[in-house]
Design a protein around this motif. Structure first.
Motif, short mmCIF file in Angstrom:
data_model
loop_
_atom_site.label_atom_id
_atom_site.label_comp_id
_atom_site.label_asym_id
_atom_site.label_seq_id
_atom_site.Cartn_x
_atom_site.Cartn_y
_atom_site.Cartn_z
N GLU A 475 0.84 -1.21 0.00
CA GLU A 475 0.00 0.00 0.00
C GLU A 475 0.87 1.26 0.00
OE1 GLU A 475 -3.75 -2.06 2.34
OE2 GLU A 475 -2.51 -0.58 3.38
N LYS A 476 1.97 1.19 0.82
CA LYS A 476 2.87 2.34 0.89
C LYS A 476 3.51 2.60 -0.48
CE LYS A 476 4.39 2.41 5.65
NZ LYS A 476 5.40 1.84 6.54
N ALA A 477 3.95 1.49 -1.11
CA ALA A 477 4.60 1.63 -2.42
C ALA A 477 3.62 2.22 -3.43
CB ALA A 477 5.11 0.27 -2.88
N GLU A 478 2.38 1.72 -3.39
CA GLU A 478 1.38 2.23 -4.33
C GLU A 478 1.09 3.70 -4.07
OE1 GLU A 478 -0.92 -2.03 -4.93
OE2 GLU A 478 -1.96 -0.37 -3.90
N ARG A 482 1.72 6.70 -6.49
CA ARG A 482 0.62 7.61 -6.82
C ARG A 482 1.05 9.07 -6.63
NH1 ARG A 482 -2.91 4.50 -4.44
NH2 ARG A 482 -2.85 5.70 -2.52
N ARG A 483 1.71 9.28 -5.47
CA ARG A 483 2.16 10.65 -5.16
C ARG A 483 3.17 11.13 -6.22
NH1 ARG A 483 1.94 8.88 0.10
NH2 ARG A 483 4.19 8.48 0.14
N ALA A 488 4.50 14.45 -10.72
CA ALA A 488 4.97 14.57 -12.12
C ALA A 488 3.90 15.28 -12.96
CB ALA A 488 5.26 13.18 -12.68
N ALA A 489 2.63 14.90 -12.70
CA ALA A 489 1.54 15.52 -13.46
C ALA A 489 1.45 17.01 -13.16
CB ALA A 489 0.22 14.82 -13.12
N ALA A 490 1.63 17.32 -11.85
CA ALA A 490 1.56 18.73 -11.43
C ALA A 490 2.71 19.52 -12.05
CB ALA A 490 1.60 18.80 -9.90
N ALA A 491 3.91 18.86 -12.05
CA ALA A 491 5.09 19.53 -12.61
C ALA A 491 4.89 19.78 -14.10
CB ALA A 491 6.33 18.68 -12.37
#
Ligand code: SF4
Ligand code: SF4
Length: 507
Positions: A475-478, A482-483, A488-491
Motif C-alpha cells: 500500500e505504501k509503495a502504491e 501515486r504521489r 509529475a503531473a503537477a510539474a
C-alpha cells in the motif's frame, strides 16, 4: 484375580470385565445417617462439566437454604445453591477432590444452624408440563449427572429431545466396590426415582425407559420393580454383576445390544443415559422445586470406624464427613490411601480437606491390603489384562510402548479408547500399574496437543503479521507511486502553464 473372575475366564462366560471383591457390606445395610451442616461449607463454582458458575452473592450476605449463590453461564453450565442457611464468608480456593490437588474457587458459607429453606415452588402435575418447562426447572435446580459424569441434566435432556432418542437407560449398575449409595437410594426412594424416570421419558421424547440394576442388588431390584409396576414405559432389567457394568457404554450394550463407538455419543445411537440419583434429583427439582443441595455418599474402607451411607450437604469437607460418621480407626494409623469415589475409577487425594461435590459418590479410607500396594514385577505375557479389558484393548502392549515413549504406537493400539476402568491392573499378577501408564500417556498427549495448537496459533499469527506487513508495504509503495505520478503531473502542468505564459497564451 478372584474366584468369580477366574471362573468367567475358565468357562468363557464373559468376554470383558472383572469381579472385584465388592466390599459393599456391612455399609450397604447400615441405616442412612443425615449429616447436619458443619461449621464451614466450601461450594466450588465448578461442580459440573462446562463453564464454572458465576457468583451472584456478596461477602457478608445472609442466604437461605436453596438460595442460588452462583448462576450458570454459557451453554453448558449449572448453578450452585446454598445447602443450608447462613452467611457468605468469601470466594476462596479449596483443594479439588482430584489427584492433581489443584485449588478451585469456591463460595465459603458459614451456616447459622437454622437450616431455613427458601419458599419452594413445586408443581402438582409435572407430567402436564412441556419438555421445555421441565428442562427449565431442572436447569434452575442445578441438577447434574450424579453418577460422576456431572454433565448438566437439562442440557442433556434438550440434546436428547433434539436428537430424537427412542430409549432412556437408567444406570443402576453401581459396579465399583464399596459404593452402595445408589443401591440404598433404590431401596429407600424407589417411587421418587421411577417418577423421575417417567418424567425424563416425557421430557426427552423417548418411547421407553430401561433401568439396569446389577443382580447382586436383589432388594433394589424388588423395590424398583414394585415402584415401576403398572407403568408400561418403564422396565427394570437385572444385569450381571461385573465391573465396569456401571460404565454407560457397557450398560447400553448390555440392555439394548447397541454398541456406542468409543468416540461417539449415546444420543447418536438413539439412547439417553442417566443415573438413578439423577432421576430422583430431576423429580425433586420439578415436583418439589427443590434445588440440588445434598447427596448420598458412601463412607467405606477398612480404616473407617462406621461404614455406611451419609446424606451430606454439598460443600462439606471429607474430614467433616469422617468426623460426623465415626472417624478413622486408630486415628488413621494404617491408612494407606484416601479415595474420593470408587477404588477403581475414583480419585486418590493427599488429604481430607476436599469438598463433597455433586458428583462425589464415595469417601474411602483404604488400608495397604485394600490399596493393593505391591511392588511391580516384569510382565509375564499371561494375557489376563487383555481378557479383562471391556474395550477390547491390549493393555500390556500399550504399556510396553508407553515405557519406550512410543506414544504413537500406543495410540494406534487404542490408547484413546481406554476408559481408565482399572480392570487390567486389577487382574495383573505382576501388579504392573497399567492405568498409571495410560493416564501418564494421555496427559502427555494432551500436553503435546496443546503445544501443537499453541505452535499452530503462533505460526498463524506470524503468517498474519507477515501478510499484514507485506500488504502495508504494498500500500505504501502504491501510495508513493501515486504521489510521484501526481507530482509529475503537477510539474508537467506547471511547465505547460509556464510555456503558455511565455508565448502569451491564456492558461
Ligand atoms: S484401564 Fe483401559 S486398558 Fe485397562 S482394562 Fe480398562 S479400558 Fe482396558
Ligand atoms: S501386563 Fe500383567 S496381566 Fe498383562 S500380560 Fe503382563 S503380566 Fe499379564
Amino acid at each position: 484375580m478372584n474366584l468369580r473372575t477366574l471362573l468367567d475366564k475358565l468357562l468363557g462366560s464373559a468376554d470383558w470385565g472383572i469381579h472385584p471383591d465388592d466390599h459393599k457390606r456391612p455399609g450397604a445395610d447400615a441405616p442412612v445417617r443425615v449429616m447436619p451442616a458443619p461449621s464451614r461449607l466450601y461450594l466450588p463454582l465448578s461442580q459440573h462439566s462446562g463453564a464454572p458458575a458465576r457468583p451472584i452473592v456478596l461477602v457478608g450476605q445472609k442466604v437461605k437454604k436453596g438460595e442460588c449463590l452462583a448462576e450458570a453461564q454459557g451453554m453448558v453450565s449449572a448453578p450452585v445453591h446454598a445447602p443450608t442457611s447462613g452467611t457468605v464468608l468469601a470466594v476462596a480456593d479449596v483443594t479439588a477432590p482430584h489427584p492433581s490437588g489443584l485449588a478451585m474457587p469456591a463460595i465459603m458459607l458459614e451456616p447459622d444452624g437454622l437450616d431455613e429453606w427458601i419458599e419452594l415452588k413445586g408443581c402438582d402435575d409435572p407430567f402436564a408440563l412441556s419438555p421445555a418447562e421441565i428442562n427449565k426447572k431442572v436447569a434452575a435446580a442445578g441438577v447434574v449427572g450424579m453418577g460422576g459424569g456431572t454433565f448438566p441434566s437439562a442440557v442433556k435432556l434438550t440434546g436428547a429431545n433434539r436428537a430424537g432418542i427412542h430409549t432412556v437407560i437408567i444406570n443402576g449398575g453401581e459396579c465399583e466396590p464399596y459404593l452402595s449409595c445408589d443401591d440404598v437410594l433404590m431401596r429407600t426412594q424407589a417411587a421418587g426415582i421411577v417418577a423421575g424416570v417417567r418424567l425424563i421419558v416425557h421430557a426427552s421424547g423417548a418411547k421407553r425407559a430401561l433401568i439396569g440394576i446389577e443382580d447382586n442388588k436383589p432388594e433394589a431390584i424388588a423395590a424398583m420393580q414394585a415402584a415401576a409396576a403398572g407403568y408400561d414405559t418403564v422396565r427394570v432389567c437385572p444385569v450381571p454383576a461385573r465391573f465396569p457394568m456401571g460404565f454407560d457404554k457397557q450398560m447400553v450394550k448390555t440392555l439394548t445390544g447397541i454398541e456406542v463407538p468409543a468416540d461417539g455419543r449415546s444420543f447418536d445411537a438413539g439412547v439417553l443415559v442417566n443415573n438413578v440419583g439423577t432421576a430422583l434429583a430431576v423429580w425433586q427439582a420439578v415436583a418439589e422445586g427443590r434445588p440440588l443441595v445434598s447427596r448420598l455418599v458412601t463412607l467405606g474402607g477398612a480404616c473407617v470406624n462406621a461404614p455406611g451411607n451419609i446424606d451430606v450437604p454439598l460443600g462439606a469437607l471429607a474430614e467433616d464427613v469422617l468426623a460426623f460418621a465415626g472417624g478413622l480407626k486408630g486415628d488413621g494409623l494404617g491408612l494407606a490411601r484416601r479415595v474420593i469415589g470408587g477404588p477403581m475409577m475414583g480419585a486418590q487425594v493427599q488429604h481430607w480437606r476436599v469438598p463433597v461435590m455433586k458428583g462425589v459418590s464415595g469417601i474411602l479410607a483404604l488400608d495397604a491390603k485394600e490399596a493393593r500396594l505391591e511392588d511391580a514385577s516384569d510382565c509375564i505375557r499371561c494375557g489376563s489384562c487383555v481378557e479383562a479389558c471391556p474395550m477390547g484393548l491390549l493393555p500390556s502392549d500399550m504399556a510396553a510402548n508407553i515405557r519406550k515413549e512410543a506414544l504413537g504406537e500406543a495410540v494406534e493400539l487404542g490408547l484413546k479408547d481406554c476408559i481408565a476402568c482399572g480392570c487390567c491392573a486389577y487382574v495383573c499378577p505382576s501388579s504392573i500399574p497399567l492405568v498409571q501408564h495410560f493416564t501418564y500417556a494421555k496427559n502427555e498427549l494432551a500436553a503435546r496437543d496443546r503445544a501443537t495448537l499453541r505452535m499452530e496459533a503462533t505460526k498463524k499469527l506470524a503468517q498474519a503479521r507477515e501478510a499484514r506487513l507485506a500488504r502495508e508495504a504494498q500500500e505504501k509503495a502504491e501510495a508513493a507511486a501515486r504521489r510521484k505520478a501526481e507530482r509529475a503531473a503537477a510539474a508537467a502542468k506547471t511547465a505547460a502553464a509556464a510555456e503558455a505564459s511565455k508565448q502569451g497564451e491564456p492558461t
